[in-house]
Design a protein around this motif. Structure first.
Motif, PDB file in Angstrom:
ATOM      1  N   ASP A 117       0.877  -1.313   0.029  1.00 52.44           N
ATOM      2  CA  ASP A 117      -0.036   0.066  -0.020  1.00 52.44           C
ATOM      3  C   ASP A 117       0.973   1.149   0.027  1.00 52.44           C
ATOM      4  O   ASP A 117       0.406   2.194  -0.470  1.00 52.44           O
ATOM      5  CB  ASP A 117      -0.999  -0.026   0.992  1.00 52.44           C
ATOM      6  CG  ASP A 117      -1.842  -1.094   0.948  1.00 52.44           C
ATOM      7  OD1 ASP A 117      -2.742  -1.348   0.156  1.00 52.44           O
ATOM      8  OD2 ASP A 117      -1.894  -1.982   1.894  1.00 52.44           O
TER       9      ASP A 117
ATOM     10  N   TYR B 137       1.505   2.079  -3.511  1.00 52.24           N
ATOM     11  CA  TYR B 137       0.365   2.627  -4.200  1.00 52.24           C
ATOM     12  C   TYR B 137       0.029   4.021  -3.987  1.00 52.24           C
ATOM     13  O   TYR B 137       0.013   4.970  -4.552  1.00 52.24           O
ATOM     14  CB  TYR B 137      -0.811   1.802  -3.808  1.00 52.24           C
ATOM     15  CG  TYR B 137      -1.007   0.100  -4.557  1.00 52.24           C
ATOM     16  CD1 TYR B 137      -0.176   0.103  -5.355  1.00 52.24           C
ATOM     17  CD2 TYR B 137      -1.710  -0.531  -3.555  1.00 52.24           C
ATOM     18  CE1 TYR B 137      -0.439  -1.217  -5.873  1.00 52.24           C
ATOM     19  CE2 TYR B 137      -1.711  -1.896  -4.079  1.00 52.24           C
ATOM     20  CZ  TYR B 137      -0.946  -2.161  -5.104  1.00 52.24           C
ATOM     21  OH  TYR B 137      -1.010  -3.549  -5.592  1.00 52.24           O
TER      22      TYR B 137
ATOM     23  N   GLY C 256       2.102   5.780  -6.631  1.00 53.76           N
ATOM     24  CA  GLY C 256       0.964   5.911  -7.576  1.00 53.76           C
ATOM     25  C   GLY C 256       0.646   7.200  -7.150  1.00 53.76           C
ATOM     26  O   GLY C 256       0.530   8.193  -8.314  1.00 53.76           O
TER      27      GLY C 256
ATOM     28  N   LEU D 184      -1.769   4.003 -11.826  1.00 55.32           N
ATOM     29  CA  LEU D 184      -2.083   3.168 -10.739  1.00 55.32           C
ATOM     30  C   LEU D 184      -2.171   1.713 -11.240  1.00 55.32           C
ATOM     31  O   LEU D 184      -1.785   0.717 -10.572  1.00 55.32           O
ATOM     32  CB  LEU D 184      -3.416   3.546  -9.734  1.00 55.32           C
ATOM     33  CG  LEU D 184      -3.393   2.598  -8.382  1.00 55.32           C
ATOM     34  CD1 LEU D 184      -2.221   2.639  -7.480  1.00 55.32           C
ATOM     35  CD2 LEU D 184      -4.727   3.069  -7.891  1.00 55.32           C
TER      36      LEU D 184
ATOM     37  N   VAL E 292       1.167   0.383 -11.513  1.00 57.17           N
ATOM     38  CA  VAL E 292       1.968  -0.035 -10.284  1.00 57.17           C
ATOM     39  C   VAL E 292       1.167  -1.178  -9.840  1.00 57.17           C
ATOM     40  O   VAL E 292       1.945  -2.195  -9.287  1.00 57.17           O
ATOM     41  CB  VAL E 292       1.544   1.133  -9.561  1.00 57.17           C
ATOM     42  CG1 VAL E 292       1.997   0.978  -8.260  1.00 57.17           C
ATOM     43  CG2 VAL E 292       2.428   2.409  -9.925  1.00 57.17           C
ATOM     44  N   ARG E 293       0.023  -1.532  -9.883  1.00 53.53           N
ATOM     45  CA  ARG E 293      -0.715  -2.553  -9.281  1.00 53.53           C
ATOM     46  C   ARG E 293      -0.302  -3.855  -9.963  1.00 53.53           C
ATOM     47  O   ARG E 293      -0.075  -4.917  -9.408  1.00 53.53           O
ATOM     48  CB  ARG E 293      -2.254  -2.338  -9.436  1.00 53.53           C
ATOM     49  CG  ARG E 293      -2.973  -1.574  -8.370  1.00 53.53           C
ATOM     50  CD  ARG E 293      -4.453  -1.714  -8.477  1.00 53.53           C
ATOM     51  NE  ARG E 293      -5.296  -0.734  -7.993  1.00 53.53           N
ATOM     52  CZ  ARG E 293      -5.198  -0.749  -6.391  1.00 53.53           C
ATOM     53  NH1 ARG E 293      -4.863  -1.963  -5.971  1.00 53.53           N
ATOM     54  NH2 ARG E 293      -5.798   0.200  -5.696  1.00 53.53           N
TER      55      ARG E 293
ATOM     56  N   LEU F 144      -7.078   4.266  -0.540  1.00 53.93           N
ATOM     57  CA  LEU F 144      -7.071   2.536  -0.533  1.00 53.93           C
ATOM     58  C   LEU F 144      -7.834   1.872   0.828  1.00 53.93           C
ATOM     59  O   LEU F 144      -8.466   0.965   0.624  1.00 53.93           O
ATOM     60  CB  LEU F 144      -5.607   2.367  -0.034  1.00 53.93           C
ATOM     61  CG  LEU F 144      -4.618   2.576  -1.261  1.00 53.93           C
ATOM     62  CD1 LEU F 144      -3.128   2.759  -0.685  1.00 53.93           C
ATOM     63  CD2 LEU F 144      -4.911   1.618  -2.389  1.00 53.93           C
TER      64      LEU F 144
END
Length: 215
Positions: free
Chosen positions: A108, A111, A115, A122, A125-126, A182
């Motif tokens: 996280d 992100y 991100g 994003l 990145v994911r 998130l």
């Protein structure tokens, strides 16, 4: 861990991560939670990213040194390499041995920082992070939320801090928004706590959450 009625059903191994902006007090609260769980007879492994392995220490030096110049995409990929190695060599073996793993920062953070903070796509990145963690998602994530002005005051002290801490306020505000987004998207995994309270009150709240949500 499996989920039932919004709670986590106890099975071997437990993976708890702590997230939050600079100066949120993660290290203090991780130490308190580890002590609490050990008093209950659990074997606890405390680790962190980047830096929880010899490889991670090198990555930490590269990405956090004020003298380093690392582009946003390179930064995300360095974190991914460290995370993959960390999962394979520290986290998975500990969980397989029925230990509690408490990690200071995990996926996280990437992100939120790369991100939201660095404004990388994003979805990209994911994709990278999902490959890096190989399906290992935390059972519980504690997000210590703090106003960036206060957090940076704590983190920087009398200096400017490391390369990430030295970023401007707008960057850290974007990171905070990223973390909160998130948490809002995964309320069963996240618990959000106000990090401006006393360490004792925050520690008690975390212990209550663990007792309530983890069986």
């Amino acid at each position: 861990m499996s989920r039932r009625r919004g709670r986590l059903e106890r099975v071997p191994g437990l993976f708890i991560t702590f997230e939050g902006g600079e100066g949120a007090g993660k290290s203090t609260q991780i130490a308190r939670l580890a002590q609490h769980l050990e008093a209950e007879g659990r074997e606890v492994i405390v680790t962190f990213e980047p830096g929880g392995t010899p490889l991670g220490k090198e990555v930490r030096r590269l990405v956090l040194s004020p003298d380093s110049h690392v582009t946003p995409r390179s930064e995300a990929l360095l974190y991914a390499a460290d995370r993959a190695h960390h999962v394979d060599t520290v986290i998975e073996p500990a969980l397989a041995a029925d230990k509690v793993v408490i990690c200071d920062r995990y996926v996280d953070s990437t992100y939120a920082y790369q991100g939201a903070g660095r404004a990388l796509a994003l979805d990209d990145v994911r994709t990278v992070m999902q490959f890096a963690v190989a399906g290992r998602i935390p059972d519980l994530t504690v997000l210590l939320d703090i106003d960036p002005l206060e957090g940076l005051r704590r983190a920087r002290g009398d200096g400017t801090g490391d390369r990430i801490e030295a970023e401007g306020l707008e960057f850290h505000q974007a990171v905070r928004r990223g973390f909160l987004a998130l948490a809002a998207a995964e309320p069963e995994r996240f618990v959000v706590l106000d990090a401006s309270g006393t360490p004792e009150r925050i520690a008690a709240a975390i212990a209550d959450v663990v007792e309530e949500r983890v069986r």
